[in-house]
Design a protein around this motif. Structure first.
Motif, PDB file in Angstrom:
ATOM      1  N   GLU A 172     113.356  80.027  60.516  1.00 14.04           N
ATOM      2  CA  GLU A 172     112.878  81.402  60.331  1.00 14.04           C
ATOM      3  C   GLU A 172     111.778  81.795  61.303  1.00 14.04           C
ATOM      4  O   GLU A 172     111.706  82.946  61.736  1.00 14.04           O
ATOM      5  CB  GLU A 172     112.383  81.583  58.892  1.00 14.04           C
ATOM      6  N   SER A 173     110.884  80.851  61.616  1.00 19.48           N
ATOM      7  CA  SER A 173     109.776  81.150  62.523  1.00 19.48           C
ATOM      8  C   SER A 173     109.236  79.835  63.075  1.00 19.48           C
ATOM      9  O   SER A 173     109.506  78.762  62.513  1.00 19.48           O
ATOM     10  CB  SER A 173     108.649  81.890  61.784  1.00 19.48           C
ATOM     11  N   GLU A 174     108.450  79.946  64.117  1.00 21.01           N
ATOM     12  CA  GLU A 174     107.858  78.739  64.702  1.00 21.01           C
ATOM     13  C   GLU A 174     106.937  78.059  63.684  1.00 21.01           C
ATOM     14  O   GLU A 174     106.984  76.840  63.505  1.00 21.01           O
ATOM     15  CB  GLU A 174     107.080  79.119  65.972  1.00 21.01           C
ATOM     16  N   GLU A 175     106.129  78.860  62.994  1.00 19.33           N
ATOM     17  CA  GLU A 175     105.169  78.304  62.022  1.00 19.33           C
ATOM     18  C   GLU A 175     105.915  77.564  60.918  1.00 19.33           C
ATOM     19  O   GLU A 175     105.557  76.461  60.543  1.00 19.33           O
ATOM     20  CB  GLU A 175     104.324  79.422  61.370  1.00 19.33           C
ATOM     21  N   LYS A 192     114.710  90.080  57.717  1.00 15.30           N
ATOM     22  CA  LYS A 192     114.619  88.710  57.203  1.00 15.30           C
ATOM     23  C   LYS A 192     115.949  87.955  57.338  1.00 15.30           C
ATOM     24  O   LYS A 192     115.980  86.803  57.764  1.00 15.30           O
ATOM     25  CB  LYS A 192     114.195  88.778  55.730  1.00 15.30           C
ATOM     26  N   THR A 249     118.038  83.614  64.246  1.00 14.70           N
ATOM     27  CA  THR A 249     116.938  83.617  65.220  1.00 14.70           C
ATOM     28  C   THR A 249     117.414  83.134  66.597  1.00 14.70           C
ATOM     29  O   THR A 249     116.656  83.158  67.562  1.00 14.70           O
ATOM     30  CB  THR A 249     115.750  82.783  64.708  1.00 14.70           C
ATOM     31  N   ARG A 268     115.553  82.043  70.185  1.00 12.05           N
ATOM     32  CA  ARG A 268     114.167  81.778  69.776  1.00 12.05           C
ATOM     33  C   ARG A 268     114.132  80.625  68.775  1.00 12.05           C
ATOM     34  O   ARG A 268     113.260  79.759  68.817  1.00 12.05           O
ATOM     35  CB  ARG A 268     113.539  83.022  69.125  1.00 12.05           C
ATOM     36  N   TRP A 279     112.059  77.149  68.873  1.00 17.32           N
ATOM     37  CA  TRP A 279     111.133  76.740  67.806  1.00 17.32           C
ATOM     38  C   TRP A 279     111.500  75.345  67.280  1.00 17.32           C
ATOM     39  O   TRP A 279     110.607  74.561  66.942  1.00 17.32           O
ATOM     40  CB  TRP A 279     111.154  77.758  66.653  1.00 17.32           C
TER      41      TRP A 279
END
Ligand code: PEP
Ligand code: MN
Length: 295
Positions: A55-58, A91, A95, A98, A102
Motif C-alpha cells: 500500500e505504501s513505502e511506510e 485506496k 501501486t 511504485r 517500495w
C-alpha cells in the motif's frame, strides 16, 4: 494410480510423457534448492508473510521489520494485482511500479527477500530484477505464454494452483517452467472452488489433501496459503497449524498491522501479534514433525 482412465487424475502415462520433469524419479526424490539464502526442500517450511497489497513505502517497511523479527523468511505483497472488479478508488488501487520500488526498499531496510506477483509479460524485466521469487497467481496458472516467458528469466517461480484445477493440470503448468531449464519451481495450494466453504465470505476451500497427493508424484516443494483459501482471519491460525502438520514445504499468510484497514481483502489478514504467537506454535508443531519452520 489408474492407467486405464486418463483425464482428471494422474496416470502412469502422464508421469512418463506429460510431465516427466515434474515427476519424482523415485520415492525419496525431493528438490532441494536455496533462494536468497532460504532453503527449500523436504523438512523445510519457510514462511512468506505480508499484506495483500503493497500500500505504501511506510506500510511495507513496517511489515518487513515486524514479520522478520517474528520468524518470516520472505516478505510478500502485491503491486500488480488481479483485482476482481475493474473499478478503482484512492485506496483500492494497484501501486504497480511504485509498489515494486517500495518492496525493494523494504527488502533492503529489513534484510529480507521478497516475493511478488507478475501478471503480464511486459513487466517481467521490472519485476524480475526486483523480486527474489516471481509469483504466478491462481488466475494465471494456465497462462502458458506467461509461464514460458517467466521461466526464461531463470528466477525462482511460485506457481499458485488454479482454483479450479486438478493436480494434473497444475503439474502440466509446472512442466512449462521446468522444460525451459528453470528448476526452481515452487507449487502453492491456495484454495479451490467447492460447493461448501462454511461461510459466505469464504470463496475457496483449502485442499490440504493435495499436499500428500502432490508429494507422492512430484519432487517440487508445495507451499500452502490458508489466507486466500478461507478469506477469514479467525480461521487462519488453525489452518496454518494444519498446513505445517500435513507436511507443507512452505506457508504463505497475509499479515497487516491493521488488518481491518487493509486496502484489499481486509477479512483475511492477521495482525503482528497473532502472527508472532502463531509462528511460535508452528515451530513447535514443526519440531514434532521434524520440519524447520520459518527463518
Ligand atoms: C495473492 O497472493 O495476493 C493472490 C492474489 O493470490 P491468488 O492468486 O492465490 O488469489
Ligand atoms: Mn491477496
Amino acid at each position: 494410480m489408474d492407467n486405464s482412465n486418463p483425464g482428471k487424475d494422474i496416470s502412469l502415462e502422464d508421469i512418463k510423457s506429460k510431465f516427466p520433469l515434474a515427476s519424482k524419479k523415485n520415492d525419496n526424490h525431493f528438490s532441494e534448492f536455496s533462494v536468497a539464502g532460504v532453503q527449500f526442500g523436504p523438512n523445510k517450511c519457510p514462511i512468506f508473510a505480508g499484506p495483500n497489497m503493497v500500500e505504501s513505502e511506510e506500510l511495507i517497511k513496517d511489515v518487513a521489520i515486524n514479520i522478520k523479527k517474528r520468524g518470516a523468511s520472505f516478505l510478500r505483497g502485491g503491486a500488480f494485482k488481479p483485482l476482481t472488479f475493474p473499478y478503482r478508488s484512492e485506496k483500492y488501487n494497484e501501486t504497480r511500479e511504485r509498489g515494486i520500488e517500495w518492496m525493494q526498499l523494504a527488502s533492503s531496510y529489513a534484510d529480507i527477500p521478497i516475493i511478488t506477483e507478475i501478471m503480464e509479460e511486459r513487466y517481467i524485466p521490472l519485476v524480475s530484477q526486483a523480486s527474489d521469487i516471481l509469483q504466478i497467481g491462481t488466475r494465471n496458472m494456465q497462462n502458458y505464454p506467461l509461464l514460458t516467458a517467466c521461466a526464461k528469466t531463470k528466477k525462482p517461480i511460485m506457481l499458485k494452483r488454479g482454483f479450479g484445477c486438478s493436480l494434473r493440470d497444475w503439474l502440466g503448468a509446472a512442466e512449462y517452467i521446468l522444460v525451459e531449464g528453470n528448476e526452481r519451481v515452487i507449487l502453492c495450494e491456495r484454495g479451490i472452488v467447492a460447493p461448501h466453504t462454511h461461510r459466505s465470505s469464504s470463496r475457496f476451500l483449502l485442499d490440504l489433501q493435495v499436499v500428500p497427493a502432490a508429494q507422492e508424484v512430484t519432487h517440487l516443494p508445495i507451499v500452502t496459503d490458508p489466507s486466500h483459501a478461507c478469506f477469514w482471519r479467525p480461521w487462519v491460525p488453525s489452518l496454518a497449524k494444519a498446513c505445517v502438520a500435513v507436511g507443507s514445504n512452505g506457508l504463505m499468510m497475509e499479515v497487516h498491522p491493521k488488518p481491518k484497514e487493509a486496502a484489499v481483502d481486509p477479512l483475511q489478514a492477521i495482525d503482528y501479534e497473532t502472527f508472532g504467537s502463531l509462528v511460535i506454535q508452528l515451530k513447535e508443531i514443526g519440531k514434532a514433525c521434524n520440519i524447520d519452520v520459518g527463518n
